[in-house]
Design a protein around this motif. Structure first.
Motif, PDB file in Angstrom:
ATOM      1  N   TRP A   6       0.704  -1.220  -0.236  1.00  0.00           N
ATOM      2  CA  TRP A   6      -0.170  -0.070   0.015  1.00  0.00           C
ATOM      3  C   TRP A   6       0.796   1.279  -0.167  1.00  0.00           C
ATOM      4  O   TRP A   6       0.327   1.995  -0.598  1.00  0.00           O
ATOM      5  CB  TRP A   6      -0.895   0.159   1.144  1.00  0.00           C
ATOM      6  CG  TRP A   6      -0.281   0.022   2.629  1.00  0.00           C
ATOM      7  CD1 TRP A   6       0.225  -0.863   3.492  1.00  0.00           C
ATOM      8  CD2 TRP A   6       0.111   1.391   3.045  1.00  0.00           C
ATOM      9  NE1 TRP A   6       0.891  -0.203   4.488  1.00  0.00           N
ATOM     10  CE2 TRP A   6       0.750   1.121   4.343  1.00  0.00           C
ATOM     11  CE3 TRP A   6      -0.268   2.796   2.744  1.00  0.00           C
ATOM     12  CZ2 TRP A   6       1.321   2.092   5.223  1.00  0.00           C
ATOM     13  CZ3 TRP A   6       0.393   3.994   3.485  1.00  0.00           C
ATOM     14  CH2 TRP A   6       0.907   3.209   4.807  1.00  0.00           C
ATOM     15  N   TYR A   7       1.909   1.130   0.673  1.00  0.00           N
ATOM     16  CA  TYR A   7       2.948   2.363   0.564  1.00  0.00           C
ATOM     17  C   TYR A   7       3.476   2.664  -0.769  1.00  0.00           C
ATOM     18  O   TYR A   7       3.522   3.892  -0.954  1.00  0.00           O
ATOM     19  CB  TYR A   7       3.967   2.387   1.796  1.00  0.00           C
ATOM     20  CG  TYR A   7       4.558   3.534   2.039  1.00  0.00           C
ATOM     21  CD1 TYR A   7       3.948   4.558   2.999  1.00  0.00           C
ATOM     22  CD2 TYR A   7       5.853   3.957   1.467  1.00  0.00           C
ATOM     23  CE1 TYR A   7       4.739   5.675   3.101  1.00  0.00           C
ATOM     24  CE2 TYR A   7       6.520   5.276   1.617  1.00  0.00           C
ATOM     25  CZ  TYR A   7       5.988   5.951   2.589  1.00  0.00           C
ATOM     26  OH  TYR A   7       6.503   7.193   2.777  1.00  0.00           O
ATOM     27  N   THR A   8       3.932   1.835  -1.324  1.00  0.00           N
ATOM     28  CA  THR A   8       4.403   1.913  -2.780  1.00  0.00           C
ATOM     29  C   THR A   8       3.326   2.434  -3.513  1.00  0.00           C
ATOM     30  O   THR A   8       3.538   3.491  -4.327  1.00  0.00           O
ATOM     31  CB  THR A   8       4.911   0.591  -3.248  1.00  0.00           C
ATOM     32  OG1 THR A   8       5.937   0.069  -2.361  1.00  0.00           O
ATOM     33  CG2 THR A   8       5.608   0.917  -4.762  1.00  0.00           C
ATOM     34  N   SER A   9       2.190   2.111  -3.396  1.00  0.00           N
ATOM     35  CA  SER A   9       1.057   2.624  -4.284  1.00  0.00           C
ATOM     36  C   SER A   9       0.919   3.853  -3.877  1.00  0.00           C
ATOM     37  O   SER A   9       0.500   4.832  -4.685  1.00  0.00           O
ATOM     38  CB  SER A   9      -0.200   1.524  -4.120  1.00  0.00           C
ATOM     39  OG  SER A   9      -0.117   0.509  -4.423  1.00  0.00           O
ATOM     40  N   TRP A 149      10.812  -4.133 -14.117  1.00  0.00           N
ATOM     41  CA  TRP A 149      11.636  -5.364 -13.254  1.00  0.00           C
ATOM     42  C   TRP A 149      10.558  -5.398 -11.883  1.00  0.00           C
ATOM     43  O   TRP A 149      11.331  -5.730 -10.891  1.00  0.00           O
ATOM     44  CB  TRP A 149      12.851  -4.787 -12.642  1.00  0.00           C
ATOM     45  CG  TRP A 149      13.842  -4.955 -13.796  1.00  0.00           C
ATOM     46  CD1 TRP A 149      14.191  -3.751 -14.797  1.00  0.00           C
ATOM     47  CD2 TRP A 149      14.605  -5.814 -14.447  1.00  0.00           C
ATOM     48  NE1 TRP A 149      15.146  -4.130 -15.840  1.00  0.00           N
ATOM     49  CE2 TRP A 149      15.311  -5.339 -15.534  1.00  0.00           C
ATOM     50  CE3 TRP A 149      14.928  -7.251 -13.880  1.00  0.00           C
ATOM     51  CZ2 TRP A 149      16.164  -6.110 -16.225  1.00  0.00           C
ATOM     52  CZ3 TRP A 149      15.877  -7.836 -14.604  1.00  0.00           C
ATOM     53  CH2 TRP A 149      16.374  -7.367 -15.834  1.00  0.00           C
ATOM     54  N   ASP A 150       9.578  -5.042 -12.162  1.00  0.00           N
ATOM     55  CA  ASP A 150       8.489  -5.368 -10.879  1.00  0.00           C
ATOM     56  C   ASP A 150       8.810  -4.574  -9.755  1.00  0.00           C
ATOM     57  O   ASP A 150       8.440  -5.137  -8.475  1.00  0.00           O
ATOM     58  CB  ASP A 150       8.226  -6.806 -10.845  1.00  0.00           C
ATOM     59  CG  ASP A 150       6.949  -7.258 -10.046  1.00  0.00           C
ATOM     60  OD1 ASP A 150       6.116  -6.178 -10.123  1.00  0.00           O
ATOM     61  OD2 ASP A 150       6.993  -7.968  -9.364  1.00  0.00           O
ATOM     62  N   VAL A 151       9.459  -3.496  -9.913  1.00  0.00           N
ATOM     63  CA  VAL A 151       9.612  -2.524  -8.742  1.00  0.00           C
ATOM     64  C   VAL A 151       8.988  -1.170  -9.250  1.00  0.00           C
ATOM     65  O   VAL A 151       9.127  -0.925 -10.550  1.00  0.00           O
ATOM     66  CB  VAL A 151      11.245  -2.542  -8.169  1.00  0.00           C
ATOM     67  CG1 VAL A 151      11.476  -3.619  -7.667  1.00  0.00           C
ATOM     68  CG2 VAL A 151      12.137  -2.240  -9.590  1.00  0.00           C
ATOM     69  N   ASP A 152       8.997  -0.150  -8.400  1.00  0.00           N
ATOM     70  CA  ASP A 152       8.163   1.202  -8.449  1.00  0.00           C
ATOM     71  C   ASP A 152       8.837   1.997  -7.424  1.00  0.00           C
ATOM     72  O   ASP A 152       9.664   1.797  -6.444  1.00  0.00           O
ATOM     73  CB  ASP A 152       6.746   1.120  -8.502  1.00  0.00           C
ATOM     74  CG  ASP A 152       6.279   2.043  -9.096  1.00  0.00           C
ATOM     75  OD1 ASP A 152       6.857   3.030  -9.708  1.00  0.00           O
ATOM     76  OD2 ASP A 152       4.985   1.898  -9.546  1.00  0.00           O
ATOM     77  N   ILE A 153       8.823   3.420  -7.875  1.00  0.00           N
ATOM     78  CA  ILE A 153       9.054   4.562  -6.894  1.00  0.00           C
ATOM     79  C   ILE A 153       8.493   4.174  -5.792  1.00  0.00           C
ATOM     80  O   ILE A 153       7.001   4.169  -5.656  1.00  0.00           O
ATOM     81  CB  ILE A 153       8.726   5.875  -7.613  1.00  0.00           C
ATOM     82  CG1 ILE A 153       9.537   6.124  -8.748  1.00  0.00           C
ATOM     83  CG2 ILE A 153       8.925   6.924  -6.401  1.00  0.00           C
ATOM     84  CD1 ILE A 153       9.382   7.389  -9.591  1.00  0.00           C
ATOM     85  N   GLY A 154       8.960   4.254  -4.502  1.00  0.00           N
ATOM     86  CA  GLY A 154       8.247   3.922  -3.279  1.00  0.00           C
ATOM     87  C   GLY A 154       8.732   2.580  -2.679  1.00  0.00           C
ATOM     88  O   GLY A 154       8.766   2.480  -1.472  1.00  0.00           O
ATOM     89  N   ASP A 155       9.236   1.757  -3.603  1.00  0.00           N
ATOM     90  CA  ASP A 155       9.558   0.349  -3.000  1.00  0.00           C
ATOM     91  C   ASP A 155      11.003   0.693  -2.073  1.00  0.00           C
ATOM     92  O   ASP A 155      11.898   1.611  -2.777  1.00  0.00           O
ATOM     93  CB  ASP A 155       9.914  -0.336  -4.145  1.00  0.00           C
ATOM     94  CG  ASP A 155       8.866  -1.187  -4.483  1.00  0.00           C
ATOM     95  OD1 ASP A 155       7.936  -1.716  -3.673  1.00  0.00           O
ATOM     96  OD2 ASP A 155       8.372  -1.457  -5.676  1.00  0.00           O
TER      97      ASP A 155
END
Length: 453
Positions: A6-9, A149-155
């Motif tokens: 939820w935090y990454t989102s 690569w299945d990662v995003d800003i916030g990860d």
């Protein structure tokens, strides 16, 4: 996107877009457009490039004093550009030209330019300017590649970096932003054994989902973990993003094995922009929506796919301070195949390194520094090294070894180096306890001081 908490989102969907809007950047809309255009075929992408190239050249002709003069001198008219091949009619732009005409390269319409500089391989600073449009496009391109690569800003992210520009700007506001984005910074030029031990402890206590850093720094950390017998492949790290140096196969293998994750190579720079990035299928995709890449020979003539030459970049989102046919100083090869991932973005087959990563034999033969690197990597007695070609007649080798090298080893090194460079070359071998990185935190195995190498 899979596995987003939820935090990454919250960060990627709200906090980061809010930051970009406050900066008057169009990053979010650009990224969304890039995620659609990456699936276009080559013809459609080239049509987009031509459209944007015509606009860039028209803006340069009308509003940039440097290019207004250049175009007039060679009789070039932006309105007559009918194909991407017409770009080759323009002269190359290099660092000396930018230094000599920095003010003339600014668009008279520019209102939001920020000054940037880079030391370059020679250490001589290059000052240039970047506008909001270019920042938005470069950040969006990096963001798109990150999401492959299945990662995003916030990860959670661990950045192993060494640029004084970043490290000198860690004020309270930036520290707060990094905390909100879950980004931690580890200085790449402060890697004593004590600090590395502490860093490994931090990784174990709070594992990131992604690494970002120099390949030499990440591989050095990986070797340290291995030497300490510390397992790091169970932390759940998704990917290690590396950039800013040539990625060697041994480094990729070391990082991947130690941390139990794939290694994704990126290519670009402050000056040239976000040029290309590796996808999970192994394709090094050029950011074609914003970047035109040419490979040229020593005379500046474009070369076909499959042939090695200098990488020349035209950044299509730089109307406020144009980078048109900019010499990167790097050597590479274009590829005409389509990646298995299905993206239509063109590919770089190889990025062989900087022109100063090449050495010159006494008979004039130019060879990549790998020809010398492999000699030293074959020797288990040597843990670290740096090769400096001072002249055609002198090669300087710094080595770090567990015990003093015996005469048999040094004689073998001299023999192998002379076999490649010439029998009368002086090979100076000096043993040391440590080989420092460059001021930026980068590490270069080979440096040639011979002009044109």
């Amino acid at each position: 996107m899979k596995n987003r908490d939820w935090y990454t989102s919250l960060v990627s969907g709200l906090l980061f877009p809010l930051q970009e809007r406050l900066k008057d950047h169009s990053t979010v809309s650009v990224r969304k457009a890039l995620e659609l255009s990456q699936w276009w075929n080559r013809e459609r992408l080239e049509n987009l490039q031509l459209l944007k190239l015509r606009h860039l050249l028209a803006e340069a002709e009308a509003h940039v004093p440097y290019y207004r003069r250049i175009f007039a001198e060679i009789g070039f008219k932006a309105a007559e550009v009918s194909s991407l091949a017409d770009l080759a009619r323009l002269p190359l732009l290099d660092k000396p030209a930018i230094r000599a005409d920095t003010e003339a390269l600014k668009s008279q319409k520019a209102r939001s330019l920020r000054s940037f500089n880079t030391g370059g391989s020679s250490g001589e600073p290059l000052t240039f300017y970047i506008g909001r449009e270019r920042v938005s496009h470069d950040v969006a391109a990096k963001w798109r590649a990150t999401r492959w690569w299945d990662v995003d800003i916030g990860d959670p992210e661990m950045v192993v970096w060494g640029s004084p520009i970043e490290l000198g700007a860690q004020d309270r506001l930036r520290m707060l932003r990094d905390r909100l984005l879950r980004t931690r910074l580890f200085p790449a030029f402060e890697m004593s054994e004590q600090k590395l031990d502490r860093f490994l402890g931090e990784l174990r206590a709070a594992p990131p989902r992604m690494f970002f850093g120099y390949p030499s720094a990440l591989s050095h950390i990986a070797r340290h973990a291995q030497a300490r017998g510390q397992r790091m492949d169970d932390l759940g790290i998704n990917v290690a993003f590396v950039t800013s140096e040539r990625l060697y196969d041994e480094q990729r293998q070391q990082i991947s094995k130690t941390f139990g994750c794939p290694v994704a190579n990126g290519y670009g720079g402050r000056d040239a922009g976000f040029i290309a990035h590796e996808c999970p299928e192994g394709g090094m995709h050029i950011t074609a929506e914003d970047i035109i890449v040419e490979i040229v020979d020593r005379q500046g003539v474009p070369l076909p796919c499959g042939e090695a030459g200098e990488i020349i970049v035209t950044h299509l989102s730089t109307a406020e301070f144009p980078f048109i046919r900019y010499r990167t100083g790097d050597i590479g090869i274009l590829d005409d195949r389509i990646c298995r991932c299905g993206r239509g973005l063109p590919l770089l087959r190889e990025i062989q390194g900087r022109s100063t990563d090449f050495v010159v034999a006494q008979d004039g033969t130019v060879m990549h520094g790998l020809a010398l690197i492999y000699i030293l990597r074959e020797l288990p007695q040597i843990s670290h090294f740096k090769i400096i070609q001072e002249s055609l007649n002198l090669i300087h080798i710094w080595v770090v070894s567990g015990a003093k090298l015996d005469r048999e080893i040094t004689a073998k090194i001299e023999e192998e180096f002379k076999a490649r460079l010439g029998q009368s070359v002086e090979v100076l071998i000096e043993e040391t306890t440590e080989i420092p990185a460059e001021k930026s935190g980068k590490f270069r195995y080979v440096i040639s001081k011979i002009a044109g190498a």
